[in-house]
Every structure is written in structure tokens, then in C-alpha cells.
Design a protein around this motif. Sequence first.
Motif: not given
Lengths: 406, 406
Positions: A21-28, A31-32, A108, A402, A404, B24-27, B31-33, B35-36, B384
Motif C-alpha cells: 500500500s502507498l501508506w503501508s502497512p500491509s499488516l499481516s 505478525t501483529l 481506508e 487504524r 488510515k 504485541s506487536p513485535s513490529l 513489514t510496516l514502513y 511502502a513509505n 510513524f
Amino acid sequence: MSDSLNRRKFLQATAVAGAASLWSPSLSAETLYEANVSDIGKSKWDLDSPALCVDLDKMEKNLKAVHTALKGTGVGVRPHVKTHKCPAIAKMQIAAGAVGVCAAKLSESEVMLVNGIQNVLMTGVNVTASKIKHAMELRKKYKGFIQAVDNMQNARDLQDAAKAAGIVADVVVDLDVIKRSGVRNGQPALELAQFVDKAPNLKFHGVLAYDGAVQHVEGFKARREQALKTFEPVVNSYELMKKAGLNTEIFSGGGTGTYDIMTEVPGFTDVQVGSYLFMDHQYMVIGGKNNEKEFDDFAPSLTVMATIINNSNEGKYVTDSGAKALTLNVPHGKIIGEPDFDYNAGSDEYGSVKIINPNKKYNVGDKFEVIVPHCDPVVNLYDFMYGIRNGKVEKILPILARGKSQ
Amino acid sequence: MSDSLNRRKFLQATAVAGAASLWSPSLSAETLYEANVSDIGKSKWDLDSPALCVDLDKMEKNLKAVHTALKGTGVGVRPHVKTHKCPAIAKMQIAAGAVGVCAAKLSESEVMLVNGIQNVLMTGVNVTASKIKHAMELRKKYKGFIQAVDNMQNARDLQDAAKAAGIVADVVVDLDVIKRSGVRNGQPALELAQFVDKAPNLKFHGVLAYDGAVQHVEGFKARREQALKTFEPVVNSYELMKKAGLNTEIFSGGGTGTYDIMTEVPGFTDVQVGSYLFMDHQYMVIGGKNNEKEFDDFAPSLTVMATIINNSNEGKYVTDSGAKALTLNVPHGKIIGEPDFDYNAGSDEYGSVKIINPNKKYNVGDKFEVIVPHCDPVVNLYDFMYGIRNGKVEKILPILARGKSQ
């Protein structure tokens, strides 16, 4: 069920598409939320607080109630995901009969589309080159993405960007109701709709109008009167477009406070209810059609568990859940079982509870269950909510959109 | 520099320990950033909004200024990470000479410890069995973790849990200042300290006292007077403990509003400044020692970029940044370059800007840079922040303890 089975089931159930995603997160979800899976089966009273909880029985009842109430009226339901920001809940809404969902912002919308929600109407406008380009990329990939426009220059920009992307983009015109977003009603609205209709790379689908200020008017009669009056210019724009032969298949708007009023608006197609799922103290106090004292068409399902950390000062308890857990919205959160207590979340980290007509004495370590002041921004503070059934954690619902707000 | 080099450098720089956490998260930054990362090098004016930005030059200046001001006073700096929730910034604070950091909550402390911050003093208390057990597990793993206690039962519970974990836990006593947290001053405080001191599995290190209500008193003179008066009972407790032969190596408290006042408190060891890094409109209006009109010891470094999405109504602009981007805190956010504009973020998704004495006309798509109303809860809305230098994105700072209010 063993813990590991629970965990495996959870991971299967909440697995989300990991597209970038442009803004991330591609949260899995893996992971979370892996660490919180060990909370499944726990009593809500044993969760580390602040903990955001949704009572699944109540939420499922609310989910059905809006469809039951609107059955036969010709008005459909297009729930607004800005309230829950959770693709898993959006899927429940679709399964319950929603015609699609609304989203407030582009990021979103993207989280919903990427996670399998097919029909997303974005109610906000995209006005910068970067967002418009990204919106068109999304539309190219996801056919059910509808965009809003509220001024002529923006319509030209959307046309140019759709052309550059090699697509025909689906568009609705946002009509002004409360002098916030939206094009002026009457001739300006008609001209904008006609421009969109004629633009070779845009397809006009109808109109959108949100009467945000009306939703919380106290008293059903007063609310109904104001809502219908406020909507008169909107209806006028809609009828001008219809007369001009434009496609008016979408006439969308309203919310939880007016869902049973919008059925009286000629041509209206669907209500953008959000809070009906969770309810909150702000909505409870406005009064309903059948209960003037409390708006109880829907049950308050969303609560925050807060722990008393200090009881050494007369007349008050201090909790671990302040504005970072409940926001500064008013009226304050409402403690279940202690109707007269006042829960002030005005401090960032601490809640301060004024003891008024107590039903019992509480000790340090005891918990309060608090109906939230205003559901949307409270949900936006948490990474997930606990899905509670019969007082125990049944599942974890990741709030993937969240934050977004872009 | 190519984009891919930037990206690789970013991933190296922000890699965080991935240890599992109870909440959690063990970010992982990857993963998270990821894309940015493509935003690195962009002008802040080109970022998709709402975007949380920190001006690195200003923040670095603030980072030094507090140490320069306190040099030779004998008072150290123990910054509160509840403000930034960002391990990367905590590391900068340590490098600048901080004696350690404070954290408000257990989950927040954990994120700091897991990500390499060695000395963390948790200012809040843990009162449930679950959190106390988890706190002791953390202490077992991280030697620099100090816990607070403010009542006798809680001290007994900490002793039992430390014993069960096979450790000696480091503890400070939290003293009451504003009838929120803390044990009553005088004899009760002394008895609690003596209990901790004698408990075989606890080690007493001193006291903690936070005068939250004093921080925003307007006018330096009034603030100084109230701060010193409020602290009298605290100083009394401290002196009782000292006289009793207890270890009083820590006498910690204060904040950005009183950092230059606490130096007058006998025995005081370190200030828990947080907002000094970012500043905000709430702090700007209280006035400083050398500038009564504006508290300008530190420069406002934290801003939110907001985009105008509608200008069709007289006297106002509507932006895409409401309460989900700026919170409901007052005074409102302050637009840089338009000192008289009033930015109302009262609506969840939209900002409403009252045009007063404008310096120029703005178009849809133009951006405002807004000094935030209150830094802590605004930071807590974002995953972030963009680190900006000379107007351009230099790096991305993951707010890894975002939402960690448990």
C-alpha cells in the motif's frame, strides 16, 4: 480446544492479503496479533487494560436490526467502515445484506479493497495529484471502487487521471448539506453531474449527501424535522439530475441517527450507518423513535475495560485508561453497573472517576467496563478489538485501517 | 542516491528487535514502513496528508537545549517516552546525555527495553497479577527496568512476584502531588518506602512525583510559585526518607513546564521532560522565563500537514485532517504563516479553518502546516513520523509504542 489449535484457527481466520500500500502497512495478522492469541478464551475481566472489547451477540443483533427495520422501505444499507476500520466486520456487514460499504479516506478504502471488500464508495474527495493517481490505480485493480467529486476542477483532474490510467472511473457527486464538503445544490450540482456524465473516462452513478450535524439532534421529532428540512435542497439537486436524464442509481447519505428518517426522502437509495454496530454514549442520549429517553434501537456493544489503580482519594477512583484509551469526546464514557459515576478521561494516561451513588465499593485492581463516548475515534486508537461472547474472548478482530486517515 | 539505496539504508537504520510481546506487536520496520520508504527525499508539501512531521534540526536543537540549560545545576534529564513512543528518538535522548528514560505504561516500557533502551523507569503502577508477573519477567531480562509503587498492598504483591521470579526488583515510590497517583506524603510515604527497603526481593531507589496540573500554569512566576508550593509535601517525604537512612538516589519528577524550576527543589535529581522535543500549542501559550508572551525555550518541531479539500464556503477552508489526525485538544492547532486562522479539528475526518486576517488566498489542494495542539496524544494516532530536514523527508521514524497504553 488446545491453545495451539486456537492459534492456528485464528491465523487462518484473520489472514489478510498482503498487497503493498502507498501508506503501508500491509499488516499481516500473523505478525501483529500472534501474541494476543493467547488471550482467546480469557474472561474480559482478566484482560490487560485498557482493552477494547466488542460484545459479539450485541453486535450481531445490531447488524441484523438495521436490515429488519428497513425491510420493505426500498432503502438499502451501505455501512460506513470509518467506524470499525476492520475488514472482518465489513465482511459481516456484506453477508448481512449491505449493498457495499463506504470509506472516508483513500487509504481506508484501500485497506478494505485489498482485504476482499468488493464494493467501496469513498465519501471523501481526493484533490492532490498523488492521491488522484493512486485512486485511479486502485480503480484499475478493483472494479467496485466508487469515487466522489465536489468541484469542477476536481472533476477535470479525475477525467485526466482516469484517461492516463486507461480506465473509466465510477464517480458520484457529493452534495453540500452542512457547508463542509459537497458542491452547492441546484444548478452548480447539476452542471457538475452533467460534466461527469459527459466526461469520456468517468461514469456518473448518482449522488451522496451527509447531514453530519443532524445525526445527534436530541429527540426523534426534532431530528426528523431538521433532517428532512436540511435535505430539501439535496432532493432538489437529485430531481434536477433525474429530470436531465442522468443516472441516479445512487442517492446515498444519512447515518445511525437518521436511518429511520431517510426512508421518507424521495429517491433515497441507501443509508451510510456506522455507529449502529457499536453504539456509544453520544448516540444513546439522543433518544429514539420508540424511546424518548434513550436511543435503544441498537445495543451498546463496544466497551473499554479499565483498571482502578488508585483509590486513596475521597470521592474518586483513578484508572489506567485516559484520553489515549477513550479520547476527549463528550458525553463521557458510561460505566456499566454504575449509572451515576462520571468517567473523566481528560488526562492522557489516567481516567478519573467521580463516585456518585455507588452500588458497591471497589478495590485497586478491580475493573470498570466503560461504554465509549464516541465509537469512531476510540476504535482508531487500538490495533485490534477483542470479540467477546458470554464474557469471554472468542476472537481477535484486527483494526487494519487504524490510523488510515490519508 | 538511488531509491533502492535509500531503501536499504532505511531498513538497516530502523531494524528493530522482534522479540515477542504480551501485547504485541513485535513490529518489524520492514513489514510496516517499507511502502513509505519511497517518500524519502520528497518535499513535506508533497506528502499525502494527514502526515505527521518532525523538523529534525529543531528537534535536535531542543534535544541539546535542555541539557545546556541544566548544566551545572546537578539536575539530570530522564525524558518521558510517552511523548514520542519511538525507540529511535529515545536513543537520541540517551546519546544527548539523558540518565535513562521514563515510560508511562508496562507495554510502552517493554517496547523501549526490547528495542535497546537500557534504563527505563516506569512511572505508572502495575496492580493486576497479570501485569505484575509480566513486569517481573521483563525485569529478569532487562536489568535497567525500574518499577513504581504507591500503596502497601501493591508493594506486598511486587515482593511476592519478584520472589516467585527469583529476582530482586528495582522500585521507586510514587508520591502524591495532584491526588491522582501516588501514596500520601509524610508518614504513609515513609512507611511504604521502609517496607520496600526491607522487602528481600525489592530494592528501594528513591521517589517519583509528577505535578501534572502545574505544567501548564500560565506565566513563569505563577508557575514557579505553584510548583514549589505543590512540591513542599513531596520534599518533606523525601527528607523523612533521607533522615531514615533510605536510599534516595532518585528524586524524579517535573516536566517541560517546570524543568527550569525543579532545580530549586532540594535533593531533586532529574526532570521527566517529554514535550520539550516537539513542543505544541498548549505549551507555547504558557509563557517562559525570558519571554512572557510565548514559551520559546524550545522550538515547535512537530507538525501535521493538512490539505484543503473544499473552499466553497465563505470565511472558511475545509481540510482532510480532523480529530483522527489532531485530537480534540485545545488550544487548537496553529497554522504556520497564518497566525490568526483558527483550526478546528472537532470533526473526526475533517478540519474546519476559520479565515481571519489572511496573508494569502489558498486553493483546493494547497496544504497547511499545523503545529499540533498537544503532542503526546497526536503522536499516538500515527504509525510513524516523517523526519524532515530543510523541508524534505530525511528518514521515517517508526512510533513502535503507538497504542501501547497497557
